[in-house]
Enzyme design. Structure first.
Site, PDB file in Angstrom:
ATOM      1  N   HIS A   8      -4.762  -6.320  -2.692  1.00  0.00           N
ATOM      2  CA  HIS A   8      -6.206  -7.128  -1.852  1.00  0.00           C
ATOM      3  C   HIS A   8      -6.048  -6.669  -0.923  1.00  0.00           C
ATOM      4  O   HIS A   8      -5.648  -5.503  -0.565  1.00  0.00           O
ATOM      5  CB  HIS A   8      -4.834  -8.481  -1.290  1.00  0.00           C
ATOM      6  N   HIS A  81      -7.621  -5.104   6.761  1.00  0.00           N
ATOM      7  CA  HIS A  81      -6.272  -4.185   6.112  1.00  0.00           C
ATOM      8  C   HIS A  81      -6.710  -4.439   4.891  1.00  0.00           C
ATOM      9  O   HIS A  81      -7.556  -4.865   4.085  1.00  0.00           O
ATOM     10  CB  HIS A  81      -5.259  -4.214   6.773  1.00  0.00           C
ATOM     11  N   GLU A 130      -2.116  -2.229   4.489  1.00  0.00           N
ATOM     12  CA  GLU A 130      -0.193  -2.433   4.452  1.00  0.00           C
ATOM     13  C   GLU A 130       0.173  -1.845   2.905  1.00  0.00           C
ATOM     14  O   GLU A 130      -0.677  -1.712   2.126  1.00  0.00           O
ATOM     15  CB  GLU A 130      -0.685  -4.051   3.925  1.00  0.00           C
TER      16      GLU A 130
END
Lengths: 140, 140
Positions: A8, A81, A130
């Site tokens: 994502h 992010h 991430e």
């Protein structure tokens, strides 16, 4: 480690409800999850599906939220992010640390129920990365 | 308009070469395109594949580059835009304008050979959104 799926794109927002309306009404998003709280991480999140990945809307859960500072600098919200999948989070962390990258804290359970960690943006050209152990049973 | 694939995440960098090394050596990227110039857009770009989408590295082509200002504020680089695919760029522009969004300029040919436009970040919660008419023959 091999670069996995982009799970994502994380987008900080002062209002998940208003952001949902934008993605739905302006861009035609149709698969929009129910927002939910992750108090341990200090955030409320909502996933919007595209055909190949997701946008994660992130709203501060409280004033101590790790994204409160981001929103102070960017009151309208913005890109926060990017999250890539890895097969094994512990192996990924060991690999990154061996190469001198700064992994932020220990792996913890993320929004999709598998362990995640963040890597310092200084190691990725200003991008907060991430890493998420690949979720199973999500159908994608 | 229906929200289409996330074609790529756009990442501004002062050095495509150094960014390629980061994605290759730290994250294990293996499918890395050759960097190429888009002088009409004032940028040099390089696409890195993940299994489901791409990261577009963007370096200024010259001092007049539209991303020179971004790098002045963010010297290390950072997330610059997200690009969603649409079936018909002209219909998407008309739709967005009818809903009051600020489309930046006329559609022009983008990095994948199909028309693209950008939408002002004020309409998307601080996120710069690129819309790209779905590329054909790319195999994804």
């Amino acid at each position: 480690m091999t670069l996995g799926r982009l799970n994502h794109v994380g987008v900080a927002t002062p209002s998940i409800e208003r952001s949902i309306a934008m993605y739905r009404d302006l861009l035609g998003a149709t698969v929009i999850g129910a927002p939910f709280d992750l108090p341990a991480q200090g955030v409320r999140v909502c996933f919007i599906d595209t055909p190949n990945t997701q946008v994660e809307l992130i709203e501060p859960y409280d004033d101590a939220s790790p994204i409160a500072g981001y929103l102070k600098k960017n009151p309208a919200g913005g890109q926060h992010h990017v999250c890539f999948e890895v097969a094994d989070i512990d192996a990924a962390v060991a690999d990154l640390q061996a190469k001198g990258a700064t992994v932020l804290g220990e792996p913890r359970i993320g929004a999709h129920g598998t362990p995640i960690v963040f890597v310092h943006p200084k190691d990725f050209g200003g991008v907060l990365v991430e890493l998420m152990e690949t979720p199973t049973g999500e159908g994608h």
